[in-house]
Design an enzyme around this catalytic site. Sequence first.
Site, PDB file in Angstrom:
ATOM      1  N   ASN B  78       0.980  -0.920   0.175  1.00  0.00           N
ATOM      2  CA  ASN B  78       0.109   0.218   0.003  1.00  0.00           C
ATOM      3  C   ASN B  78       1.021   1.191  -0.086  1.00  0.00           C
ATOM      4  OD1 ASN B  78      -0.096   1.512   2.538  1.00  0.00           O
ATOM      5  ND2 ASN B  78      -0.096  -0.425   3.267  1.00  0.00           N
ATOM      6  N   GLY B  81      -0.283   7.372   1.698  1.00  0.00           N
ATOM      7  CA  GLY B  81      -0.058   8.647   1.030  1.00  0.00           C
ATOM      8  C   GLY B  81      -0.256   9.186   2.789  1.00  0.00           C
ATOM      9  N   ASN B 108      -3.222   7.036  15.846  1.00  0.00           N
ATOM     10  CA  ASN B 108      -2.691   7.332  15.192  1.00  0.00           C
ATOM     11  C   ASN B 108      -2.233   8.622  14.625  1.00  0.00           C
ATOM     12  OD1 ASN B 108      -0.703   5.988  12.458  1.00  0.00           O
ATOM     13  ND2 ASN B 108      -0.458   4.108  14.305  1.00  0.00           N
ATOM     14  N   CYS B 139       7.254   7.855   8.852  1.00  0.00           N
ATOM     15  CA  CYS B 139       7.356   8.647   7.950  1.00  0.00           C
ATOM     16  C   CYS B 139       8.870   9.877   7.989  1.00  0.00           C
ATOM     17  CB  CYS B 139       6.129   9.266   8.104  1.00  0.00           C
ATOM     18  SG  CYS B 139       4.938  10.783   7.421  1.00  0.00           S
ATOM     19  N   LYS B 174       5.608   3.363  17.479  1.00  0.00           N
ATOM     20  CA  LYS B 174       5.499   1.899  15.720  1.00  0.00           C
ATOM     21  C   LYS B 174       6.859   2.094  15.439  1.00  0.00           C
ATOM     22  CE  LYS B 174       2.237   0.408  12.519  1.00  0.00           C
ATOM     23  NZ  LYS B 174       1.181   0.302  12.315  1.00  0.00           N
ATOM     24  N   ASN B 201       5.903  -2.004  11.465  1.00  0.00           N
ATOM     25  CA  ASN B 201       4.992  -0.897  10.465  1.00  0.00           C
ATOM     26  C   ASN B 201       5.742  -2.781   9.159  1.00  0.00           C
ATOM     27  OD1 ASN B 201       3.267   0.502   8.932  1.00  0.00           O
ATOM     28  ND2 ASN B 201       4.058   2.316  11.216  1.00  0.00           N
ATOM     29  N   GLY B 257       0.629  -9.216   9.323  1.00  0.00           N
ATOM     30  CA  GLY B 257      -0.184 -10.976   9.157  1.00  0.00           C
ATOM     31  C   GLY B 257      -0.962 -11.668   9.791  1.00  0.00           C
TER      32      GLY B 257
HETATM   33  C1  LIG Z   1      -4.210  -0.025   3.820  1.00  0.00           C
HETATM   34  C2  LIG Z   1      -3.102   0.593   4.820  1.00  0.00           C
HETATM   35  C3  LIG Z   1      -2.848   1.062   5.248  1.00  0.00           C
HETATM   36  C4  LIG Z   1      -2.354   1.388   6.807  1.00  0.00           C
HETATM   37  N1  LIG Z   1      -2.403   3.160   7.164  1.00  0.00           N
HETATM   38  C5  LIG Z   1      -1.708   2.619   8.048  1.00  0.00           C
HETATM   39  C6  LIG Z   1      -1.324   4.354   9.009  1.00  0.00           C
HETATM   40  O1  LIG Z   1      -2.206   4.853   8.427  1.00  0.00           O
HETATM   41  N2  LIG Z   1      -0.376   3.933   9.912  1.00  0.00           N
HETATM   42  C7  LIG Z   1       0.602   3.157  11.018  1.00  0.00           C
HETATM   43  O2  LIG Z   1       0.874   3.379  11.863  1.00  0.00           O
HETATM   44  N3  LIG Z   1       0.418   2.154   9.961  1.00  0.00           N
HETATM   45  C8  LIG Z   1      -0.399   1.692   8.942  1.00  0.00           C
HETATM   46  N4  LIG Z   1      -0.142   0.766   8.238  1.00  0.00           N
HETATM   47  C9  LIG Z   1       0.168  -0.599   8.284  1.00  0.00           C
HETATM   48  C10 LIG Z   1      -0.021  -1.640   9.792  1.00  0.00           C
HETATM   49  O3  LIG Z   1      -1.271  -0.573  10.795  1.00  0.00           O
HETATM   50  C11 LIG Z   1       0.615  -2.468  10.126  1.00  0.00           C
HETATM   51  O4  LIG Z   1       1.844  -2.380  10.732  1.00  0.00           O
HETATM   52  C12 LIG Z   1       0.725  -3.688   9.268  1.00  0.00           C
HETATM   53  O5  LIG Z   1      -0.029  -3.414   7.522  1.00  0.00           O
HETATM   54  C13 LIG Z   1       1.085  -4.911   9.681  1.00  0.00           C
HETATM   55  O6  LIG Z   1       0.188  -5.219  10.179  1.00  0.00           O
HETATM   56  P1  LIG Z   1      -0.690  -6.707   9.335  1.00  0.00           P
HETATM   57  O7  LIG Z   1      -0.198  -7.708   7.925  1.00  0.00           O
HETATM   58  O8  LIG Z   1      -1.676  -7.190   9.098  1.00  0.00           O
HETATM   59  O9  LIG Z   1      -1.717  -6.116   8.222  1.00  0.00           O
HETATM   60  C14 LIG Z   1      -1.176   0.555   7.291  1.00  0.00           C
HETATM   61  C15 LIG Z   1      -1.595  -0.755   6.628  1.00  0.00           C
HETATM   62  C16 LIG Z   1      -2.082  -1.044   5.345  1.00  0.00           C
HETATM   63  C17 LIG Z   1      -2.619  -1.815   4.901  1.00  0.00           C
END
Ligand SMILES: Cc1cc2nc3c(=O)[nH]c(=O)nc-3n(C[C@H](O)[C@H](O)[C@H](O)COP(=O)(O)O)c2cc1C
Lengths: 332, 315
Positions: B78, B81, B108, B139, B174, B201, B257
């Site tokens: 993803n 942005g 967040n 970021c 995070k 993250n 995951g």
């Molecule tokens: C579409 C999308 C948007 C995300 N936006 C943020 C965000 O705004 N801030 C943040 O700290 N992490 C963001 N993440 C990271 C997730 O919070 C998480 O740390 C990461 O996806 C790993 O977990 P997962 O494998 O269960 O998705 C985002 C992940 C995805 C897939």
Amino acid sequence: MVRSLSVRYAFAVAKQSRAIRTATIVANEAVCREHLRITLRRPELPPSHPGQFVHISPEVSPPPEYPAAQGDSWHPGEEWSAIPHTPMLRRAFSVAGLRRGDDGIDIDVIYRVVGKATRWMASLRPGARVSILGPVGTGFPVNESKSTAWLVAGGVGLPPMLWFAQALHEARKKAIAFCGVQSADLLPLTLDADATPTNDASEATLSAEEFSQHETPTVISTDDGSLGYCGHIGAALSAYHQANPIDANEVVVYACGPEPMLEFVSHYCIERGMECYVCMERAMACGIGTCQSCVIPVVDDCDPQGWRYRLCCREGPVFPAEDVIWNQPAKR
Amino acid sequence: MSPEAKRTGNVDLAVNLAGIRMSNPVMTASGTSGYGPDFAEHVDLEKLGAFVTKAISPELRKGNPPPRTVETAAGMLNAIGLANLGLDRFVAEIVPFLQTVSTPIIVNVVGHSIEDYQTVCDRLDPIDCISGLELNVSCPNVADGLEFGTDAERLENLVASVRPLVKRATLIVKLSPNVTDIVQTAQAALRGGADVLSVINTLRGMAINADLRRPILANRCGGLSGPAIKPVALYCVDRVYTQVARDAQVPIIGMGGVYDWRDAAEFLLAGATAIAVGTALFVDPTIPMRICEGLATYLRERGLTSTRDLIGQLG
Ligand SMILES: Cc1cc2nc3c(=O)[nH]c(=O)nc-3n(C[C@H](O)[C@H](O)[C@H](O)COP(=O)(O)O)c2cc1C
Ligand SMILES: Cc1cc2nc3c(=O)[nH]c(=O)nc-3n(C[C@H](O)[C@H](O)[C@H](O)COP(=O)(O)OP(=O)(O)OC[C@H]3O[C@@H](n4cnc5c(N)ncnc54)[C@H](O)[C@@H]3O)c2cc1C
Ligand code: FES
């Protein structure tokens, strides 16, 4: 001019479905080269409208009795795994037809095999189960005061128009379907042997069964001239329009297909003062408005830069043509 | 244990995350469940251990052009942005909704400068319904273009600058996996004053369309999430727990995951006190509730009575 988009959309927005549902496949057959029609059966479904889509994935739900009823014999090691082998994320498909019968509700989807998910779909046999979210999204709005609807479809933008033609017929509107494909063998329609499509697009004929059963005549175009008008469907639309002038206030144009075609039809209609809606596509993840994947830039007079993003899955996929910005603005 | 007790015996899923009392250890991962209202149409927020919002920055951000996401092998990329509606609208439009939810809420926070993070934290800390502030440090800093989260010194400096403003809420940092040694940044976050660490993250990645000879994402690259990153995430949680967090008694939120209760159990065993579900919510937003059911059965079957009996219990 400050427009309230939400008011204009209100009548077409159905309440988003709250549930992931399992559907059983009752048919999955080729309708032309690269296109298949899959029919999914459900015992029930929330009220749905043409223009909405279903978000499909392999079945993810464990059996309903999970885990308690399995009691002693159940071992975590033998657990169902939620990780679908292929594909992982859901994919959006317009509802191409919906029928209520004794055995439940049948949902038709017409799809073109282009990648991982659509290959998986093509491999499914009747009796197999899939998971669906929806139908979600906005439907096509119907203007009560206008008598005529022109449905303009390019390639795989055709499916939602089939169900919409039925709904318009039931609402006693006059509809004409303009269908453009690359070549005749990519047209997912059953042609009537007696009524061939005209090759100058001067006339709409009852030549495709799927539309003529709803008394909707069609204009067909192919890029290679193998059937109907030779050229893109926008050109066929303007040729038809020239041969059959109509009061701009009597017609609403609905378009679905590749973005360059939608852009062409939008400009065509806006220049002529015709009301127009476009059904857009975006790569999606959630389908329910939470991930921000599926943005479409639209005019927003309240924004300092004059535009903002709207979500295709939740605020679309149907948008008023004059709202969409076709040249993607730069970052931020 | 009798079969009957195995089925019905009481297990206590509750955990305490440095003051955030969660009825179960399963929360949403930031960015995958919106701000709450949209998600609540599909899921009963009350059943979550905690709800984590999409990142909030001081100003509205439109984010990257589409395509913003693409599926990859057992995962997805993803590049949203950090699109978000900005602090003012968040407070005006979303906070009133969040106030109606009794589940702990974690916001967040993101920025392009230390001042950005300070602005958001200062404004949100006094709001009662917000239990935690999670700093997304993956970021780039506009000042030097480098991510806050990839350098120990820069990270410590950021956390220490925000710490005095976060008086009521729990301060969560995070961590980014895009570092040589996550132990270094974990230590830096704790020196800066973090109460809790989120691990991890997304991993930086890229997808290419060979037919078009173009990157698939409009942003060229993006963050990898989903089952593909679980082994990396488990490794990071294990490292952070054994090298830093266990002795410092700082809880970890494990993520990356997680799809089912087994994944959740693995993260708890590796040392996480809570787990977050992200990408899996796109497949089914109710997966957190399933995980709770599965965890309860898992504990019962082993004669355990609490989630806490699992945390860090790797042989
Ligand atoms: C579409 C999308 C948007 C995300 N936006 C943020 C965000 O705004 N801030 C943040 O700290 N992490 C963001 N993440 C990271 C997730 O919070 C998480 O740390 C990461 O996806 C790993 O977990 P997962 O494998 O269960 O998705 C985002 C992940 C995805 C897939
Ligand atoms: C609201 C909506 C309605 C749709 N209705 C239909 C329909 O009725 N019938 C139909 O065949 N398809 C429809 N699509 C497109 C369909 O979702 C994609 O074809 C599908 O996601 C491809 O998945 P895949 O895994 O097979 O291909 P992938 O491996 O994901 O991609 C293969 C190719 O298709 C492109 N692609 C992937 N996703 C999309 C997308 N969402 N839109 C456009 N191109 C994409 C990729 O860039 C790539 O070039 C619709 C899309 C949306 C958003
Ligand atoms: S697909 Fe997630 S917001 Fe539209």
